[in-house]
Design a protein around this motif. Sequence first.
Motif, short mmCIF file in Angstrom:
data_model
loop_
_atom_site.label_atom_id
_atom_site.label_comp_id
_atom_site.label_asym_id
_atom_site.label_seq_id
_atom_site.Cartn_x
_atom_site.Cartn_y
_atom_site.Cartn_z
N THR A 1 48.68 41.40 26.62
CA THR A 1 48.44 40.15 27.63
C THR A 1 48.70 38.78 27.02
OG1 THR A 1 46.83 41.54 28.63
CG2 THR A 1 46.86 39.14 29.09
N HIS B 1 52.45 41.66 34.55
CA HIS B 1 51.87 42.44 33.89
C HIS B 1 50.19 42.81 34.42
CE1 HIS B 1 50.59 43.40 29.45
NE2 HIS B 1 49.72 43.25 29.82
N THR B 2 49.87 42.02 34.88
CA THR B 2 48.43 42.38 35.69
C THR B 2 48.70 43.25 36.60
OG1 THR B 2 47.85 40.17 35.09
CG2 THR B 2 46.44 41.24 37.02
N HIS B 3 49.67 43.35 37.68
CA HIS B 3 49.73 44.40 38.49
C HIS B 3 50.04 45.66 37.92
CE1 HIS B 3 51.12 41.53 42.23
NE2 HIS B 3 50.00 41.60 41.82
N TRP C 1 48.63 46.91 35.25
CA TRP C 1 47.06 46.98 34.83
C TRP C 1 46.38 47.51 36.07
CZ3 TRP C 1 42.46 44.13 34.25
CH2 TRP C 1 41.28 44.92 33.51
N THR C 2 46.44 46.74 37.11
CA THR C 2 45.55 47.33 38.25
C THR C 2 46.28 48.33 39.01
OG1 THR C 2 46.94 45.74 39.67
CG2 THR C 2 44.79 44.72 38.63
N ARG D 1 45.46 43.53 43.56
CA ARG D 1 46.50 44.11 43.80
C ARG D 1 46.80 44.33 45.40
NH1 ARG D 1 47.77 50.16 43.54
NH2 ARG D 1 45.59 51.25 43.70
N THR E 1 48.37 38.69 44.73
CA THR E 1 48.04 37.87 43.54
C THR E 1 47.02 36.75 44.05
OG1 THR E 1 50.15 36.75 43.62
CG2 THR E 1 49.85 38.78 42.32
N ALA F 1 43.67 34.28 30.98
CA ALA F 1 43.17 34.52 32.54
C ALA F 1 43.33 32.96 33.34
CB ALA F 1 41.76 34.38 32.61
N TYR G 1 46.95 32.82 34.28
CA TYR G 1 47.22 33.57 35.73
C TYR G 1 46.90 32.69 36.37
CZ TYR G 1 46.17 37.35 39.30
OH TYR G 1 46.02 37.75 40.21
#
Length: 229
Positions: free
Chosen positions: A24, A38-40, A42-43, A87, A91, A110, A113
């Motif tokens: 991350t 990247h966050t999507h 993971w979720t 998700r 976002t 964070a 983000y």
Amino acid sequence: MIWVRTIAFMIVFYLGSVPIVLLTPITAMFGRKALIVHTHLWTSFHGWTTEHILGIHRRVEGMLYADGPVIYAAKHQAMYETLELGRMLRTPAIVMKQELASIPVWGWAARRYGVIVVDREATAGALRRMVREAQAELALGRSILIFPEGTRVAPGEQPPLRAGFAGLYQMLRIPVIPVAINSGLVWPRHGPKHPGTVTFRFGEPIPPGLPRAEAERLVHEAINALETR
């Protein structure tokens, strides 16, 4: 069997999350868009493991989206919705406790983000800073996600709303969409996770400009709507 599923989920999800989380800070160096993608990932990985290993599915009632940015005010009973709503809602900028945003490296990522930091002490300066951060995210077309009760609660618990919600509502002057969630029935704080269906009920938009007490009453009733079923 539910213990077997729970242990299998913990092994697959948490071990699989290690490389994602470690990467991350590197992804964050390439900007917010890269970090959001990247966050999507993971979720989405979390959603796959909860559905296919734990047997937890989601059901949506009501309209997810509105025209333009809004404040999503959601019930918080489990870790499940913190990732699923991220998700589901394109976002949103998530209101996060100061303690989490202060974690070395992770807190920096964070903020990249676009989280909005809330201080539990709710001082005037902290509220002003929170509103400024929220206004910056609104300028980018992002909605705001807040858990207005301020903490995770067990099914049946209905604590009063924290001051942070009222501050955002009064200063941002945008509609609020309440979200009722019953995830605690399948995802208790302690013990194994249970297969079942989590309902996300999106209530009718609450218009801006209402007196604080009325807005808080409407939101509190709406996010706890599933508790009476």
